[in-house]
Write a protein that holds these residues in place. Structure first.
Motif, PDB file in Angstrom:
ATOM      1  N   ARG A 291       3.755   8.168  -4.383  1.00  0.00           N
ATOM      2  CA  ARG A 291       2.291   8.311  -4.290  1.00  0.00           C
ATOM      3  C   ARG A 291       1.762   6.951  -4.009  1.00  0.00           C
ATOM      4  N   LYS A 292       2.328   6.191  -2.951  1.00  0.00           N
ATOM      5  CA  LYS A 292       2.000   4.831  -2.735  1.00  0.00           C
ATOM      6  C   LYS A 292       2.362   4.536  -1.095  1.00  0.00           C
ATOM      7  N   PRO A 293       1.570   3.626  -0.485  1.00  0.00           N
ATOM      8  CA  PRO A 293       1.900   3.282   0.735  1.00  0.00           C
ATOM      9  C   PRO A 293       3.214   2.742   0.803  1.00  0.00           C
ATOM     10  N   ILE A 294       3.949   2.848   1.872  1.00  0.00           N
ATOM     11  CA  ILE A 294       5.313   2.235   2.289  1.00  0.00           C
ATOM     12  C   ILE A 294       5.033   0.597   2.316  1.00  0.00           C
ATOM     13  N   PHE A 295       5.686  -0.200   1.510  1.00  0.00           N
ATOM     14  CA  PHE A 295       5.702  -1.627   1.589  1.00  0.00           C
ATOM     15  C   PHE A 295       6.323  -2.171   2.943  1.00  0.00           C
ATOM     16  N   GLY A 296       5.451  -2.877   3.855  1.00  0.00           N
ATOM     17  CA  GLY A 296       6.122  -3.577   4.735  1.00  0.00           C
ATOM     18  C   GLY A 296       6.592  -2.630   6.096  1.00  0.00           C
ATOM     19  N   TYR A 297       5.533  -1.608   6.577  1.00  0.00           N
ATOM     20  CA  TYR A 297       5.951  -0.572   7.538  1.00  0.00           C
ATOM     21  C   TYR A 297       6.613  -1.305   8.662  1.00  0.00           C
ATOM     22  N   LYS A 298       5.863  -2.323   9.333  1.00  0.00           N
ATOM     23  CA  LYS A 298       6.423  -2.848  10.644  1.00  0.00           C
ATOM     24  C   LYS A 298       7.746  -3.573  10.293  1.00  0.00           C
ATOM     25  N   ALA A 299       7.922  -4.343   9.183  1.00  0.00           N
ATOM     26  CA  ALA A 299       9.290  -4.832   8.972  1.00  0.00           C
ATOM     27  C   ALA A 299      10.310  -3.728   8.759  1.00  0.00           C
ATOM     28  N   ILE A 300      10.208  -2.788   8.272  1.00  0.00           N
ATOM     29  CA  ILE A 300      11.061  -1.764   8.029  1.00  0.00           C
ATOM     30  C   ILE A 300      11.258  -0.991   9.476  1.00  0.00           C
ATOM     31  N   ALA A 301      10.216  -0.872  10.019  1.00  0.00           N
ATOM     32  CA  ALA A 301      10.473   0.039  11.421  1.00  0.00           C
ATOM     33  C   ALA A 301      11.287  -1.171  12.461  1.00  0.00           C
ATOM     34  N   TYR A 302      10.746  -2.415  12.600  1.00  0.00           N
ATOM     35  CA  TYR A 302      11.688  -3.457  13.418  1.00  0.00           C
ATOM     36  C   TYR A 302      12.894  -3.568  12.952  1.00  0.00           C
ATOM     37  N   SER A 303      13.064  -3.618  11.552  1.00  0.00           N
ATOM     38  CA  SER A 303      14.347  -3.992  10.904  1.00  0.00           C
ATOM     39  C   SER A 303      15.467  -2.874  11.678  1.00  0.00           C
ATOM     40  N   SER A 304      14.991  -1.719  11.692  1.00  0.00           N
ATOM     41  CA  SER A 304      15.816  -0.540  12.361  1.00  0.00           C
ATOM     42  C   SER A 304      16.383  -0.970  13.951  1.00  0.00           C
TER      43      SER A 304
END
Length: 559
Positions: A291-304
């Motif tokens: 129940r919490k926003p994902i931490f570091g959305y862009k970092a996780i997306a770009y790390s893929s």
């Protein structure tokens, strides 16, 4: 998310006028159970076909693994014939990688979820999508039929010259099976890339694309680049086996190391083909159940995307003992250590998401947290083996077996289970039983560690992999591993019972039992044939839990 009328982004009634088993005319809202056994072009049906078929092969590959472990409970070859042991060892690895993890993670979850998550009514090329799935069952049958001719006995890597002299008919069948699976992967990946890039609803910005879709996009690009290289190497191997060529025959001027380069250029990225979709699943499961926003959305997306690029430049760390020159060892040691950086970004992002969250310890969340511990263990041993001086000493020992099982079983399989527990309500409209889910998790977690943790010590003591007979000094640790494998095998029973019982008689789930914010939760459970009567409009981010502008209530089903 609000709903408004929106133009269809795929042609309506694409099957109208066809046989009613395949078409829409006789089934305006839902498919019959018989339709799941047909050439069906609905992405949701294809996703479930992938998952069920892959699970059947998982059972077959798991039975082979248990036979291997029973054989290894004693130093002598006294349970199965050594040739059959080699065939089981080869086909266990092949089935688990090519017919269980890859099809279920990419084909199963990818097909079911990607169109729903981007607001499309289906994949870009529905018939091509169905063809991609129907290449898999013949591939699996080819592998099983190869046992009539002794079964492939050269290991899942099929290194020549061993693969050229042992069971040539079975080896040829093995090659053809992998080419079929590879073709399926290429067709599916092309479909995913076009669907994600061209068919998401216009109201969805790129920074609102679910992280699972980012992971599938990176995986698909990686598959499109690397899979043809493996296909080329296997075709050349098939020619050597059957048509008198000598691409990989050293006594006729061939080069066996060239095969290793062709094989590992695909087969190390194949690790990311298996794990990147699982990373995507983790990024969906953790924020919902914390129940919490994902931490570091862009970092996780770009790390893929970073893993996709860097992962193409690490394959030679499998070949540090194959006569590679010093400069090459140094380059690929550095690249191997670098690829751990974007992976670490994801791990830290998930841990930070858990920190301070209102965690619900559902079965899905338990498997996600279990994956974190398993993958960190496998990642640490991977870093050690990525350094050439250490790798030279543990190469082809059980240390390697321990590493890749912590990564692939503790990582991929735990992630597949987390995804099934999370999206089963959406797929079937029914809830899985949480008590059985916790029993399943406990048996799986204990069995995994008992089976694979002692293998690190076996490898450091020098026990070679791929052998049916070994020095008696290794018997105690091997018996612990065998005991753990039995627990691991038994863990499938409560899971299978839970799935079947819940699918038939489980409590109704409702459209959004977890109160998720991604688009798949805005449609019915299970979704109608074309997903929505009216396509959704994106009004907020996929992980905006706790934000005032997002109306999210208490989950309908608590742990």
């Amino acid at each position: 998310m609000t709903k408004v009328e929106f133009p269809r982004n795929t042609p309506p009634d694409k099957n109208k006028g066809q046989n009613p088993v395949v078409g829409h005319a006789a089934h305006p809202t839902a498919w019959r159970w018989q339709d799941y056994f047909t050439f069906n072009v609905d992405h949701k049906v294809i996703g479930i076909q992938y998952l069920v078929t892959a699970f059947v092969f998982y059972i077959i590959g798991g039975l082979m693994a248990m036979a291997i472990r029973v054989e290894l409970s004693t130093p002598e070859a006294d349970f199965i014939d050594p040739n059959l042991y080699n065939a089981f060892m080869t086909n266990h690895g092949t089935i688990m990688i090519f017919l269980w993890i890859v099809p279920s993670a990419i084909g199963g979850f990818g097909n079911f979820l990607v169109p729903l998550m981007v607001g499309a009514r289906d994949m870009a090329f529905p018939k091509l999508n169905a063809i991609a799935f129907w290449l898999n069952p013949p591939a699996g049958l080819l592998l099983l039929a190869s046992f009539i001719f002794g079964g492939s006995q050269s290991g899942w890597t099929a290194y020549p010259p061993l693969s050229l002299v042992t069971a040539p008919i079975a080896q040829s069948m093995w090659v053809l099976a992998i080419v079929l699976v590879g073709t399926s992967s290429i067709l599916g990946s092309l479909n995913f890339v076009i669907t994600i890039l061209m068919m998401k609803v216009p109201s969805m910005k790129w920074d609102q694309l679910p992280l699972f879709c980012w992971a599938i996009l990176a995986t698909s690009v990686l598959a499109l680049v690397s899979t043809p290289v493996l296909a080329a190497g296997l075709v050349l191997l098939l020619f050597d086996l059957n048509f008198g060529t000598s691409f990989f025959k050293p006594d006729a001027g061939g080069n066996v190391v060239l095969y290793q380069h062709l094989f590992w250029f695909y087969s190390h990225p194949a690790v990311y083909l298996m794990i990147l979709p699982i990373f995507g699943i983790m990024s969906e499961v953790i924020p919902v159940h914390a129940r919490k926003p994902i931490f570091g959305y862009k970092a996780i997306a770009y790390s893929s995307l970073a893993i996709c690029v860097v992962g193409l430049f690490v394959w030679v760390h499998h070949m540090f003992t194959s006569g590679t020159p010093g400069w090459m060892r140094m380059f690929f040691t550095i690249s191997t250590l670098l690829v751990a950086v974007p992976t670490g970004v994801k791990i830290f992002g998930w841990v930070a998401t858990l920190w301070g969250g209102k965690i619900r310890f559902t079965s899905a969340m338990l498997f996600a947290i279990g994956l974190l511990s398993m993958f960190v263990m496998g990642g640490l041993s991977g870093v050690t083996m990525g350094t050439a001086p250490f790798d030279v000493h543990v190469h082809d020992t059980y240390y390697v077996v321990a590493h890749f099982h912590y990564v692939l079983f503790g990582g991929s399989v735990f992630g597949i289970y987390a995804g099934i527990y999370h999206w089963f309500p959406k797929m079937t409209g029914r809830m899985l039983n949480e008590t059985w889910g916790r029993i399943h998790f406990a048996l799986t977690f204990i069995g995994t560690n008992l089976t694979f943790l002692p293998m690190h010590e076996l490898g450091l003591q020098g026990m070679p992999r791929r052998v049916a007979m070994y020095d008696p000094q290794f018997i105690n640790l091997n018996q612990i591993c065998t005991f753990g494998s039995i627990i691991l095998g038994l863990s499938v029973i409560p899971f299978a019972y839970n799935v079947i019982q819940s699918w038939l008689k489980g409590p109704l789930a409702g459209d959004n039992p977890w109160q998720g914010l991604t688009l798949e939760w805005t449609t019915a459970s299970p979704p109608a044939i074309e997903n929505w009567e009216e396509l959704p409009v994106v009004t907020h981010g996929p992980y905006d839990y706790g934000h005032d502008h997002v109306p999210v209530g208490t989950p309908e089903v608590s742990a």
